[in-house]
Write an enzyme that holds these catalytic residues in place. Structure first.
Site, short mmCIF file in Angstrom:
data_model
loop_
_atom_site.label_atom_id
_atom_site.label_comp_id
_atom_site.label_asym_id
_atom_site.label_seq_id
_atom_site.Cartn_x
_atom_site.Cartn_y
_atom_site.Cartn_z
N HIS A 1 0.82 -1.21 0.00
CA HIS A 1 0.00 0.00 0.00
C HIS A 1 0.85 1.26 0.00
CE1 HIS A 1 -2.57 3.24 1.52
NE2 HIS A 1 -3.60 2.54 1.11
N ASP A 2 1.82 1.32 0.92
CA ASP A 2 2.66 2.50 1.02
C ASP A 2 3.96 2.33 0.25
OD1 ASP A 2 0.72 3.50 2.66
OD2 ASP A 2 1.88 3.36 4.52
N THR A 3 4.09 1.19 -0.42
CA THR A 3 5.36 0.89 -1.09
C THR A 3 5.10 0.47 -2.53
OG1 THR A 3 5.22 -1.30 -0.08
CG2 THR A 3 6.66 0.31 1.01
#
Ligand SMILES: *[C@@H]1O[C@H](CO)[C@@H](O)[C@H](O)[C@H]1NC(C)=O
Ligand SMILES: *[C@@H]1O[C@H](CO)[C@@H](O)[C@H](O)[C@H]1NC(C)=O
Ligand SMILES: *[C@@H]1O[C@H](CO)[C@@H](O)[C@H](O)[C@H]1NC(C)=O
Ligand SMILES: *[C@@H]1O[C@H](CO)[C@@H](O)[C@H](O)[C@H]1NC(C)=O
Ligand SMILES: CC(=O)N[C@H]1CO[C@H](CO)[C@@H](O)[C@@H]1O
Length: 419
Positions: A232-234
């Site tokens: 998600h954040d990567t």
């Protein structure tokens, strides 16, 4: 590829409005309003430490034989288009050892409604990622499992303690996102969150490894990596590396592989303007040798994750979108569940936004859908407790296509199956 509809009118549908008209907006009853999100920064570290010490954790076991598998595990990743995931070397590594599901689709955007749907058979119009609590009288797959004595557990990486109900939890060293409620499907259901014995089955991955070591893993599991690990954040690269580290050793672990079927999947496609096709793989010692390395092109969606489990253990149903959803063919071929195909033009079905419902935040409120208490699917009927709770609200042929789909809303299942 072309799929399509038998006819719009025969499609399962949502009672919202006639095509081309504005959906009726009904005042949102007080008791269905979503609670205000708690301020995540107000989560005091001392409170967390205190709660950690007293949190109830349970690891009950069972061994109920299934028709095709005895254990089911799904591992969820985030926001990646099909081709991106299929091109990642680590996802490819697992695809070669399992069955690639080429036509599996998310049910809407963004994340939270997809997680909600995968266990409850409905997303109630949710079209964003707020703090959500589904009323206690709404069932999810765990009600079906418990009725048959099948144990379950949800494992969330970096959830601070079992049964944690906060909105999110950040990494205590660097403040990065770790755990988020929106990716924890069962905690969204008050029928789980407000029942301490059930909340005690919603644990972190530290406890997954403890349960693994003690050979006390349950028969049904849902695993969510943290916001870094799930991509998600990567990126899909980080997600693939996490999966390789986590799952490869489990492939040969006798405490994990006990006629186990693992679903590797993504919650949604990243690009909203294209079809919501997601990369998914079935893997594990329950996958027959002759199917290893193959591709299954049948149509599936997140509701197939419920219907497959129902077919395998002959469970009751939720009477929602689970009833009509295709059962994964490696299971359906043993349970006699019919697989259906679209017969018209599927190319216009994007599943890229939510139909109205109690959680809709864009003014498209619609009443809480009544489950079809008279549903039948290959001999499986609606859970008696659901029937009892909702029967007085019949007749509402909600999931059986009595009404046409309002223009532009993409209802997430096939044409109705019948008995
Ligand atoms: C995981 O949950 C347990 C049980 O509630 C808790 O004691 C432990 O601190 C948690 N682990 C992590 C890494 O947060
Ligand atoms: C997420 O999990 C990974 C390992 O699985 C860990 O290295 C990382 O510190 C965790 N949290 C964040 C915010 O990255
Ligand atoms: C859904 O996809 C269609 C086709 O690309 C596009 O026209 C529409 O704007 C998309 N809807 C949303 C909400 O992104
Ligand atoms: C389910 O619970 C909600 C919220 O408490 C309530 O408004 C609704 O009437 C209930 N429905 C049924 C069928 O009991
Ligand atoms: C149906 C389908 O595959 N939808 C899209 C999901 O995302 C990829 C991009 O990687 C598109 O190529 C697909 O068309």
């Amino acid at each position: 590829m072309r799929f399509s509809l038998v006819s719009a009118a025969s499609l399962a549908s949502v009672v919202i409005a006639a095509p081309g008209t504005t959906p009726t907006v009904i005042a949102r009853p007080e008791n269905l309003a979503a609670p205000a999100p708690p301020n995540p920064t107000s989560i005091d570290k001392a409170d967390i430490v205190a709660a950690q010490a007293s949190a109830l954790t349970r690891s009950p076991t069972s061994n109920v034989k299934g028709k095709v598998f005895d254990r089911y595990v799904s591992i969820w990743f985030e926001n990646t288009d099909y081709d991106m995931a299929a091109a990642d070397p680590n996802f490819q590594f697992f695809a070669k050892k399992g069955i690639t599901l080429r036509n599996k689709f998310a049910v809407t955007h963004p994340s939270e409604p997809n997680y909600m749907a995968a266990v409850g058979g409905e997303y109630f119009g949710l079209d964003s990622d707020p703090f959500t609590a589904i009323p206690r009288n709404v069932s999810s797959v765990v009600d079906l499992l418990e009725e048959r004595g099948i144990t379950w557990g949800v494992y969330q990486e970096d959830m601070p303690y079992s049964g944690f109900q906060g909105f999110e939890y950040v990494n205590q060293q660097n403040g990065a996102n770790d755990y988020v409620r929106k990716h924890n499907p069962e905690i969204l259901y008050d029928s789980v969150a407000t029942n301490p014995d059930r909340a005690a089955l919603v644990k972190n991955t530290t406890l997954f490894f403890e349960d693994l070591k003690a050979n006390t893993l349950p028969q049904w599991m849902f695993i969510t990596p943290n916001m870094t690990s799930d991509g998600h954040d990567t990126s899909v690269t980080v997600a693939g590396e996490w999966l390789r580290n986590f799952l490869e050793p489990l492939l040969t672990d006798k405490n994990f592989m006990q006629n186990t079927l693992v679903l590797i999947t993504f919650d949604e496609n990243e690009t909203y303007s294209i079809q919501n096709n997601i990369f998914s793989v079935l893997i594990g010692d329950a996958v027959p040798a002759e199917l290893v390395g193959t591709t299954d092109t049948n149509y599936y969606n997140h509701y197939s994750e419920i219907s497959t489990v129902e077919a395998n253990w002959d469970l009751h149903t939720l009477g929602r979108w689970d009833v009509g959803a295709n059962v994964f063919s490696m299971v359906a071929s043993h349970t006699g569940d019919r697989l259906r195909t679209w017969t018209g033009d599927f190319s216009t079905m994007f599943f890229n936004y939510s139909y109205p419902g109690i959680f809709n935040t864009r003014g498209k409120w619609a009443p809480q859908p009544v489950p079809d208490v008279h549903s039948r699917r290959n001999g499986r009927t609606t859970l008696p407790a659901i029937k009892e709770a909702w029967e007085s609200l019949q007749p509402r042929n909600y999931y059986h296509g009595a009404l046409e789909i309002p223009d532009g809303y993409h209802v997430p299942v096939y044409p109705p199956l019948g008995a």
